[in-house]
Design a protein around this motif. Sequence first.
Motif, PDB file in Angstrom:
ATOM      1  N   GLY A 251       0.811  -1.156  -0.009  1.00 14.54           N
ATOM      2  CA  GLY A 251      -0.082  -0.311  -0.144  1.00 14.54           C
ATOM      3  C   GLY A 251       0.942   1.073  -0.002  1.00 14.54           C
ATOM      4  O   GLY A 251       2.064   1.059  -0.339  1.00 14.54           O
ATOM      5  N   GLY A 252       0.213   2.207   0.389  1.00 18.80           N
ATOM      6  CA  GLY A 252       1.004   3.557   0.364  1.00 18.80           C
ATOM      7  C   GLY A 252       2.226   3.565   1.272  1.00 18.80           C
ATOM      8  O   GLY A 252       2.049   3.017   2.421  1.00 18.80           O
ATOM      9  N   THR A 283     -17.754   5.032   7.584  1.00 18.37           N
ATOM     10  CA  THR A 283     -17.542   4.534   6.443  1.00 18.37           C
ATOM     11  C   THR A 283     -16.281   3.573   6.400  1.00 18.37           C
ATOM     12  O   THR A 283     -15.342   3.484   7.264  1.00 18.37           O
ATOM     13  CB  THR A 283     -17.074   5.978   5.483  1.00 18.37           C
ATOM     14  N   ASP A 284     -16.313   2.948   5.144  1.00 25.03           N
ATOM     15  CA  ASP A 284     -14.942   1.920   4.808  1.00 25.03           C
ATOM     16  C   ASP A 284     -13.738   2.518   5.195  1.00 25.03           C
ATOM     17  O   ASP A 284     -12.651   2.039   5.621  1.00 25.03           O
ATOM     18  CB  ASP A 284     -15.121   1.391   3.221  1.00 25.03           C
ATOM     19  N   ALA A 285     -13.504   3.579   4.645  1.00 25.42           N
ATOM     20  CA  ALA A 285     -12.231   4.590   4.775  1.00 25.42           C
ATOM     21  C   ALA A 285     -11.914   4.650   6.317  1.00 25.42           C
ATOM     22  O   ALA A 285     -10.905   4.602   6.661  1.00 25.42           O
ATOM     23  CB  ALA A 285     -12.141   5.728   4.034  1.00 25.42           C
ATOM     24  N   SER A 286     -12.928   4.970   7.034  1.00 24.85           N
ATOM     25  CA  SER A 286     -12.769   5.169   8.559  1.00 24.85           C
ATOM     26  C   SER A 286     -12.390   3.925   9.384  1.00 24.85           C
ATOM     27  O   SER A 286     -11.473   3.933  10.111  1.00 24.85           O
ATOM     28  CB  SER A 286     -14.114   5.962   8.973  1.00 24.85           C
ATOM     29  N   ILE A 287     -13.322   2.995   8.879  1.00 20.03           N
ATOM     30  CA  ILE A 287     -12.953   1.687   9.409  1.00 20.03           C
ATOM     31  C   ILE A 287     -11.476   1.162   9.045  1.00 20.03           C
ATOM     32  O   ILE A 287     -10.780   0.588  10.029  1.00 20.03           O
ATOM     33  CB  ILE A 287     -14.108   0.586   8.919  1.00 20.03           C
ATOM     34  N   GLY A 294      -5.565  -2.065   5.015  1.00 25.15           N
ATOM     35  CA  GLY A 294      -6.143  -1.463   3.627  1.00 25.15           C
ATOM     36  C   GLY A 294      -7.687  -1.438   3.558  1.00 25.15           C
ATOM     37  O   GLY A 294      -8.503  -2.181   3.868  1.00 25.15           O
ATOM     38  N   LEU A 295      -7.856  -0.350   2.608  1.00 25.82           N
ATOM     39  CA  LEU A 295      -9.157  -0.049   2.198  1.00 25.82           C
ATOM     40  C   LEU A 295      -9.691  -1.070   1.509  1.00 25.82           C
ATOM     41  O   LEU A 295     -10.882  -1.621   1.652  1.00 25.82           O
ATOM     42  CB  LEU A 295      -9.311   1.244   1.358  1.00 25.82           C
ATOM     43  N   ARG A 301     -13.608  -7.785   2.637  1.00 25.76           N
ATOM     44  CA  ARG A 301     -14.219  -8.258   3.892  1.00 25.76           C
ATOM     45  C   ARG A 301     -15.711  -8.146   3.863  1.00 25.76           C
ATOM     46  O   ARG A 301     -16.703  -9.220   4.062  1.00 25.76           O
ATOM     47  CB  ARG A 301     -13.608  -8.010   5.159  1.00 25.76           C
ATOM     48  N   VAL A 302     -16.138  -7.034   3.765  1.00 24.95           N
ATOM     49  CA  VAL A 302     -17.742  -6.456   3.657  1.00 24.95           C
ATOM     50  C   VAL A 302     -18.343  -7.361   2.393  1.00 24.95           C
ATOM     51  O   VAL A 302     -19.501  -7.967   3.002  1.00 24.95           O
ATOM     52  CB  VAL A 302     -17.959  -5.296   3.441  1.00 24.95           C
ATOM     53  N   LYS A 303     -17.943  -7.453   1.260  1.00 24.39           N
ATOM     54  CA  LYS A 303     -18.159  -8.127   0.400  1.00 24.39           C
ATOM     55  C   LYS A 303     -18.431  -9.602   0.698  1.00 24.39           C
ATOM     56  O   LYS A 303     -19.377 -10.269   0.401  1.00 24.39           O
ATOM     57  CB  LYS A 303     -17.444  -7.849  -1.021  1.00 24.39           C
TER      58      LYS A 303
END
Length: 334
Positions: A251-252, A283-287, A294-295, A301-303
């Motif tokens: 990632g970054g 939100t996903d980003a906050s989680i 990683g986003l 995982r949600v999917k």
Amino acid sequence: MLGAVGLDDTQEAAYRSLVRLGGADVPELARRLALAETSVAAVLRHLEERGLAARPDAAAERWVAAPPGVALGALLTRQRQVLDGAERAAALLADAYRFEAARPAVHDLVEVVTGATAVSHRFLQLQMGAVEELCVLVTGTPVAVTPMENPVEDEAVARGVSYRVVLEREALVLPGQLSELVVGLGRRQEVRLVEKVPTKLVVADRTLAMVPLGDHGSDPAALVIHASGVLDLLMGLFERVWKSALPLQLGGGGKVIEDEPVEPAGPDATDLQILALLLVGMTDASIAKQLRMGLRTVKRRVKGMMNLSGGTTRIQLGWRAYELGWIAGPPRAP
């Protein structure tokens, strides 16, 4: 660029300067190249011997470049003839080798390479000779070759050779390893991660393998194994390790992200953490930031939980999670 016709960097720079300037004397060329005049004079004599530079008047001090199309074309033609001859000689030697190796003795299937320099050189040779694929197991304790000592990898990738690499986790902290991964993951290279690999291993095109032999006296040593039952076993070992390893991406900032290769049978503890934060409106980003992952991993995982629960929306996921007993009570509306 012109090393293929026998010019070093200084000689090439001098020739290019003559081409751009249309001609120059030794002092002028010395100033442009930041070299001593005696060095420039020697360079010009070399270019003259190669037919790349000349003095129109033997008594004059001015040098001019020979036309590149003519002068370099002649040198390239000569070089092609040399390479063609070398290629024919290599083909004849290969035929002779195949004839002698048609019924190889057992001891011909394995060779012992001793010494750090020899081991490193043989490792590079395996890559230079590969045509299709290199399979590599990397430990966290390099002896003869480090991540930054692989100058032929770019050349192999350019030829169409793909890399499958399994790293043990400890190898991630090796000097230069993360920078190599950043570059490698953008090329024809797949990388996976395990806690521990059973041995260092390189297999080229499933026909040649190299494994460490430990220290041979005071020097490292390795076995180079040709096509045989032993090589088949080593390739089977690699495939088992590869299958059990986790795909790796960066990632970054070069942070390592590991993605599980298959969906779990049910939500694990991390899934339930994500679900709990999702149900309170994050939100996903906050989680991802909260759980330091990683986003993309959060979204996957949600999917996965939606697929497991049978829900087609995130609201349905909340209700199905309650019905399946994943959460203690009915979800509150966000």
